[in-house]
Design a protein around this motif. Structure first.
Motif, PDB file in Angstrom:
ATOM      1  N   GLY A  71       0.799  -1.221   0.000  1.00 21.86           N
ATOM      2  CA  GLY A  71       0.000   0.000   0.000  1.00 21.86           C
ATOM      3  C   GLY A  71       0.831   1.269   0.000  1.00 21.86           C
ATOM      4  O   GLY A  71       0.299   2.369  -0.088  1.00 21.86           O
ATOM      5  N   VAL A  72       2.174   1.144   0.073  1.00 19.54           N
ATOM      6  CA  VAL A  72       3.061   2.311   0.168  1.00 19.54           C
ATOM      7  C   VAL A  72       3.490   2.754  -1.227  1.00 19.54           C
ATOM      8  O   VAL A  72       3.757   1.926  -2.098  1.00 19.54           O
ATOM      9  N   GLU A  73       3.547   4.093  -1.434  1.00 13.35           N
ATOM     10  CA  GLU A  73       3.872   4.587  -2.775  1.00 13.35           C
ATOM     11  C   GLU A  73       5.244   5.236  -2.939  1.00 13.35           C
ATOM     12  O   GLU A  73       5.840   5.143  -3.990  1.00 13.35           O
ATOM     13  N   THR A  74       5.718   5.969  -1.944  1.00 17.40           N
ATOM     14  CA  THR A  74       6.916   6.776  -2.186  1.00 17.40           C
ATOM     15  C   THR A  74       7.993   6.614  -1.127  1.00 17.40           C
ATOM     16  O   THR A  74       8.351   7.555  -0.442  1.00 17.40           O
ATOM     17  N   PRO A  75       8.546   5.448  -0.990  1.00 13.72           N
ATOM     18  CA  PRO A  75       9.631   5.294  -0.020  1.00 13.72           C
ATOM     19  C   PRO A  75      10.959   5.447  -0.760  1.00 13.72           C
ATOM     20  O   PRO A  75      10.982   5.801  -1.941  1.00 13.72           O
ATOM     21  N   ALA A 105       8.887   3.547   9.637  1.00 13.34           N
ATOM     22  CA  ALA A 105       8.013   2.947  10.652  1.00 13.34           C
ATOM     23  C   ALA A 105       6.595   3.502  10.520  1.00 13.34           C
ATOM     24  O   ALA A 105       5.613   2.784  10.718  1.00 13.34           O
ATOM     25  N   ASP A 106       6.477   4.796  10.155  1.00 14.59           N
ATOM     26  CA  ASP A 106       5.145   5.389   9.971  1.00 14.59           C
ATOM     27  C   ASP A 106       4.394   4.726   8.822  1.00 14.59           C
ATOM     28  O   ASP A 106       3.194   4.452   8.929  1.00 14.59           O
ATOM     29  N   ASP A 107       5.101   4.504   7.703  1.00 15.39           N
ATOM     30  CA  ASP A 107       4.449   3.864   6.549  1.00 15.39           C
ATOM     31  C   ASP A 107       3.962   2.461   6.910  1.00 15.39           C
ATOM     32  O   ASP A 107       2.845   2.072   6.570  1.00 15.39           O
ATOM     33  N   VAL A 108       4.792   1.719   7.605  1.00 17.54           N
ATOM     34  CA  VAL A 108       4.421   0.354   7.991  1.00 17.54           C
ATOM     35  C   VAL A 108       3.169   0.388   8.866  1.00 17.54           C
ATOM     36  O   VAL A 108       2.235  -0.397   8.676  1.00 17.54           O
ATOM     37  N   PRO A 163      10.405   6.464  12.116  1.00 16.76           N
ATOM     38  CA  PRO A 163       9.204   7.260  11.855  1.00 16.76           C
ATOM     39  C   PRO A 163       9.621   8.599  11.229  1.00 16.76           C
ATOM     40  O   PRO A 163      10.801   8.974  11.259  1.00 16.76           O
ATOM     41  N   ALA A 164       8.666   9.336  10.656  1.00 18.42           N
ATOM     42  CA  ALA A 164       8.979  10.578   9.946  1.00 18.42           C
ATOM     43  C   ALA A 164       9.649  11.614  10.853  1.00 18.42           C
ATOM     44  O   ALA A 164      10.414  12.454  10.387  1.00 18.42           O
ATOM     45  N   ARG A 165       9.374  11.574  12.153  1.00 22.61           N
ATOM     46  CA  ARG A 165       9.942  12.545  13.091  1.00 22.61           C
ATOM     47  C   ARG A 165      10.705  11.806  14.172  1.00 22.61           C
ATOM     48  O   ARG A 165      10.157  10.909  14.813  1.00 22.61           O
ATOM     49  N   PHE A 166      11.935  12.204  14.378  1.00 18.75           N
ATOM     50  CA  PHE A 166      12.783  11.463  15.322  1.00 18.75           C
ATOM     51  C   PHE A 166      13.822  12.381  15.943  1.00 18.75           C
ATOM     52  O   PHE A 166      14.124  13.448  15.399  1.00 18.75           O
ATOM     53  N   THR A 167      14.392  11.925  17.058  1.00 16.40           N
ATOM     54  CA  THR A 167      15.476  12.670  17.713  1.00 16.40           C
ATOM     55  C   THR A 167      16.820  12.063  17.290  1.00 16.40           C
ATOM     56  O   THR A 167      16.875  10.952  16.749  1.00 16.40           O
ATOM     57  N   LEU A 168      17.891  12.804  17.560  1.00 15.91           N
ATOM     58  CA  LEU A 168      19.226  12.284  17.235  1.00 15.91           C
ATOM     59  C   LEU A 168      19.543  11.020  18.032  1.00 15.91           C
ATOM     60  O   LEU A 168      20.238  10.127  17.528  1.00 15.91           O
ATOM     61  N   ARG A 217      13.474  15.704  10.851  1.00 16.25           N
ATOM     62  CA  ARG A 217      12.971  14.829   9.789  1.00 16.25           C
ATOM     63  C   ARG A 217      14.023  14.802   8.680  1.00 16.25           C
ATOM     64  O   ARG A 217      14.929  15.635   8.639  1.00 16.25           O
ATOM     65  N   LEU A 218      13.890  13.834   7.742  1.00 13.54           N
ATOM     66  CA  LEU A 218      14.804  13.754   6.602  1.00 13.54           C
ATOM     67  C   LEU A 218      14.481  14.876   5.622  1.00 13.54           C
ATOM     68  O   LEU A 218      13.312  15.146   5.357  1.00 13.54           O
TER      69      LEU A 218
END
Lengths: 231, 231
Positions: A71-75, A105-108, A163-168, A217-218
């Motif tokens: 179901g994922v499109e843009t990884p 992790a968010d996409d999953v 996940p899309a948002r993470f700490t160092l 985020r990336l």
């Protein structure tokens, strides 16, 4: 028309995917249980024929298979290698163009309901999954793991599994998990700053045990940043 | 039998080669003039259909094309990437599995008479050869040059373009030629020693302007040694 313009002389061609995500158990890979012969009932990397009537190019074919299964499109999607031989598929001379996909992790989590019924995440064990898989897919998975583990040493790859948002601190944990060794905190932060692939999310801090940590985020979820030397 | 088992749904597949050697003018690439449509009369990378009745695997197909065009059998050969789309070949949905081959100066010299009549060495100019070539081969050549120039920074690649026996000064010259910059002599020699891909030829010294220099050969002509960091 030469003999080699004849369809009977064309090899079979499939696109196959090594799709990775991070679970609490560590790195996991998506496998599908084959419904049809050859290798019916066995596990395999997800893949499929190129649909020459629909797929514009190889990457489009890979993205189609990815979407059908997850179901994922843009990884992050990267071509690994192409294998082809007379013996790897009992149906005939066969080419497999292999792609690596990294799912956040968010996409999953978000796409859990969109995952194909025949697909399951399996934890990576050493160079594979700890049991035999169909065709030469064990060898292809081993190559994919080699590429990933090598890239962890000099790229932003682990960030694509978070996940899309993470700490160092969370990012450092994933590097350490995939590398299988501890990293020095200040050297790690210096390297991440040099590589310039993280974007602080303005005003967003996460409270951990001691002091609040900046959330990142990336900058680009579709490509890896490469370092000048190993981490 | 599903529709995709039908030969009419198979893409065309070719193996194409970016074959490089070093001439006094610098890096050169082998091009062939196409006899037949499409692009008859134009220059292209050497390549050919996979012969599913003869070629055991993709690398065997690449080696067959290499031998047909150059007479050379065992150089450094590396799969670069695979490209495939509906539009890249007017004959239909087409896949090209692209290999890079590096020919030593000795092979080029010794096999001069075995080279195909339609093939010619052309000097590399920037990202290509300075004139248009058939299909999407200009893009494939550009990718191959990118891979080569990147690998010069952290591998033994230049050694594969030299004659079989060479001095460290000669090796340094090729690195400098391909990198387009001068290197520090003692740092260069330290890096070569660390990378451990050279074998001194016992008792063989070459007399240059000042003192005699040790002659070396590659330990392995079929694979590159990779450095830990850029040169």
């Amino acid at each position: 028309m030469t003999t080699h313009d004849n369809d009977a002389f064309k090899p079979i061609a499939t696109v196959d995917l090594a799709i990775f995500s991070l679970s609490p158990a560590g790195l996991s890979v998506l496998l599908v249980r084959r419904a049809n012969a050859p290798f019916a009932g066995e596990w395999a990397l997800p893949g499929g024929w190129i649909h020459i009537d629909k797929d514009l190019d190889l990457e489009a074919a890979a993205r189609r298979v990815l979407k059908e299964k997850t179901g994922v499109e843009t990884p992050y999607l990267e071509q690994l290698q192409t294998t082809g031989s007379a013996g790897r598929d009992p149906r005939g001379w066969s080419i497999s163009i292999v792609y690596i996909a990294l799912l956040s992790a968010d996409d999953v989590e978000k796409r859990r309901d969109a995952m194909a019924e025949d697909a399951e995440w399996r934890p990576v064990e050493g160079d594979g999954v700890g049991f035999p898989i169909a065709f030469d897919h064990a060898a292809l998975l081993k190559e994919a793991l080699g590429r990933i583990r090598n890239k962890v040493e000099y790229s932003s790859l682990p960030g694509h599994l978070l996940p899309a948002r993470f700490t160092l601190s969370e990012l450092q944990s994933v590097y350490e998990n995939l590398l299988g060794r501890k990293l020095d905190k200040s050297a790690f932060r210096k390297r991440m700053a040099e590589a310039d692939f993280l974007e602080p999310i303005e005003g967003e801090l996460r409270r951990a045990s001691n002091r609040p940590a900046q959330v990142f985020r990336l900058k680009d979820i579709k490509s890896l940043a490469l370092f000048d030397r190993r981490i």
